[in-house]
Design a protein around this motif. Sequence first.
Motif, PDB file in Angstrom:
ATOM      1  N   ASN A  87     -10.351  -5.323  -7.670  1.00  0.00           N
ATOM      2  CA  ASN A  87      -8.306  -5.414  -8.768  1.00  0.00           C
ATOM      3  C   ASN A  87      -8.945  -3.657  -9.464  1.00  0.00           C
ATOM      4  OD1 ASN A  87      -7.320  -7.656  -8.906  1.00  0.00           O
ATOM      5  ND2 ASN A  87      -7.829  -8.432 -10.512  1.00  0.00           N
ATOM      6  N   THR A  88      -9.025  -3.018  -9.056  1.00  0.00           N
ATOM      7  CA  THR A  88      -9.314  -1.812  -8.620  1.00  0.00           C
ATOM      8  C   THR A  88      -8.528  -0.736  -8.414  1.00  0.00           C
ATOM      9  OG1 THR A  88     -11.230  -1.579  -9.866  1.00  0.00           O
ATOM     10  CG2 THR A  88     -11.035   0.466  -9.474  1.00  0.00           C
ATOM     11  N   VAL A  89      -8.048   0.487  -8.609  1.00  0.00           N
ATOM     12  CA  VAL A  89      -7.268   1.522  -8.235  1.00  0.00           C
ATOM     13  C   VAL A  89      -7.341   3.029  -8.373  1.00  0.00           C
ATOM     14  CG1 VAL A  89      -4.890   2.644  -8.408  1.00  0.00           C
ATOM     15  CG2 VAL A  89      -4.336   0.601  -8.924  1.00  0.00           C
ATOM     16  N   TYR A  90      -7.763   3.798  -7.569  1.00  0.00           N
ATOM     17  CA  TYR A  90      -8.737   5.072  -7.789  1.00  0.00           C
ATOM     18  C   TYR A  90      -7.291   6.587  -7.429  1.00  0.00           C
ATOM     19  CZ  TYR A  90     -12.319   1.923  -6.362  1.00  0.00           C
ATOM     20  OH  TYR A  90     -13.260   0.672  -6.991  1.00  0.00           O
ATOM     21  N   LEU A  91      -7.896   7.618  -8.438  1.00  0.00           N
ATOM     22  CA  LEU A  91      -7.119   8.320  -7.930  1.00  0.00           C
ATOM     23  C   LEU A  91      -8.224   9.230  -8.194  1.00  0.00           C
ATOM     24  CD1 LEU A  91      -4.132   9.580  -7.882  1.00  0.00           C
ATOM     25  CD2 LEU A  91      -4.373  10.548 -10.823  1.00  0.00           C
ATOM     26  N   GLN A  92      -8.255  10.119  -7.063  1.00  0.00           N
ATOM     27  CA  GLN A  92      -8.604  11.131  -6.021  1.00  0.00           C
ATOM     28  C   GLN A  92      -8.698  11.935  -6.610  1.00  0.00           C
ATOM     29  OE1 GLN A  92     -12.347  10.840  -5.007  1.00  0.00           O
ATOM     30  NE2 GLN A  92     -11.903  13.215  -5.403  1.00  0.00           N
TER      31      GLN A  92
ATOM     32  N   LYS B  30       1.300  16.670  -4.783  1.00  0.00           N
ATOM     33  CA  LYS B  30       1.378  16.093  -3.758  1.00  0.00           C
ATOM     34  C   LYS B  30      -0.267  17.136  -2.646  1.00  0.00           C
ATOM     35  CE  LYS B  30       5.589  14.035  -2.809  1.00  0.00           C
ATOM     36  NZ  LYS B  30       7.179  14.697  -1.876  1.00  0.00           N
ATOM     37  N   GLY B  31      -0.524  16.429  -1.511  1.00  0.00           N
ATOM     38  CA  GLY B  31      -1.693  17.251  -1.311  1.00  0.00           C
ATOM     39  C   GLY B  31      -2.814  17.651  -2.026  1.00  0.00           C
ATOM     40  N   ARG B  32      -2.756  17.508  -3.259  1.00  0.00           N
ATOM     41  CA  ARG B  32      -4.091  17.568  -3.939  1.00  0.00           C
ATOM     42  C   ARG B  32      -4.606  15.888  -4.379  1.00  0.00           C
ATOM     43  NH1 ARG B  32      -4.826  20.494  -8.625  1.00  0.00           N
ATOM     44  NH2 ARG B  32      -1.962  19.253  -9.018  1.00  0.00           N
TER      45      ARG B  32
ATOM     46  N   GLY C  44       0.446  -1.502  -0.139  1.00  0.00           N
ATOM     47  CA  GLY C  44      -0.156  -0.107  -0.049  1.00  0.00           C
ATOM     48  C   GLY C  44       0.734   1.630   0.006  1.00  0.00           C
ATOM     49  N   SER C  45       2.298   0.887  -0.023  1.00  0.00           N
ATOM     50  CA  SER C  45       2.810   2.049  -0.008  1.00  0.00           C
ATOM     51  C   SER C  45       2.482   3.146  -1.936  1.00  0.00           C
ATOM     52  CB  SER C  45       4.388   2.300  -0.343  1.00  0.00           C
ATOM     53  OG  SER C  45       4.259   1.206   0.372  1.00  0.00           O
ATOM     54  N   THR C  46       3.244   4.783  -0.747  1.00  0.00           N
ATOM     55  CA  THR C  46       2.002   5.272  -2.044  1.00  0.00           C
ATOM     56  C   THR C  46       3.633   6.438  -2.513  1.00  0.00           C
ATOM     57  OG1 THR C  46       0.851   7.050  -0.195  1.00  0.00           O
ATOM     58  CG2 THR C  46      -0.109   5.123  -2.150  1.00  0.00           C
ATOM     59  N   TYR C  47       3.271   6.965  -3.604  1.00  0.00           N
ATOM     60  CA  TYR C  47       4.197   7.843  -3.997  1.00  0.00           C
ATOM     61  C   TYR C  47       3.863   9.055  -5.338  1.00  0.00           C
ATOM     62  CZ  TYR C  47       7.179   4.159  -2.753  1.00  0.00           C
ATOM     63  OH  TYR C  47       7.180   3.006  -1.374  1.00  0.00           O
ATOM     64  N   TYR C  48       4.187  10.262  -5.069  1.00  0.00           N
ATOM     65  CA  TYR C  48       3.265  11.391  -5.374  1.00  0.00           C
ATOM     66  C   TYR C  48       4.235  12.070  -5.930  1.00  0.00           C
ATOM     67  CZ  TYR C  48      -0.901  10.036  -3.425  1.00  0.00           C
ATOM     68  OH  TYR C  48      -1.643   9.238  -2.468  1.00  0.00           O
TER      69      TYR C  48
END
Length: 125
Positions: free
Chosen positions: A75-80, A63-65, A54-58
């Motif tokens: 099997n789904t990834v989201y980008l809010q 970043k922050g948005r 679950g590590s995340t990178y931006y």
Amino acid sequence: QLQASGGGSVQAGGSLRLSCAASGLSFDDHAIGWFRQAPGKEREGVSCISSSDGSTYYADSVKGRFTISSDNAKNTVYLQMSSLEREDTAVYYCAADFTPGPWSTWQDSNLYDSWGQGTQVTVSS
């Protein structure tokens, strides 16, 4: 196969949520990245998530948005995407890296093995 969706037109300051659904492959031990390409510009890495821990990178520009998340059961990834800016206008792609290496290389698009078809995000002022 990856299917990106959720793009659209929004005013500056607004929000969108992109989805990347996988079929025929599992997210186990993969890295799923979001990239974008604006007209006349090179493709750039926006965000990445490790399906194993679950590590995340931006990218600094988001970043922050933007927030990336995954639902491994679906099997789904989201980008809010929030506080959208005109500079965020681009075609957004999701991609899977089946053998992720050092996380310092997550923005290297050449390392990704499978790509979705892209979804257009347009931000107007």
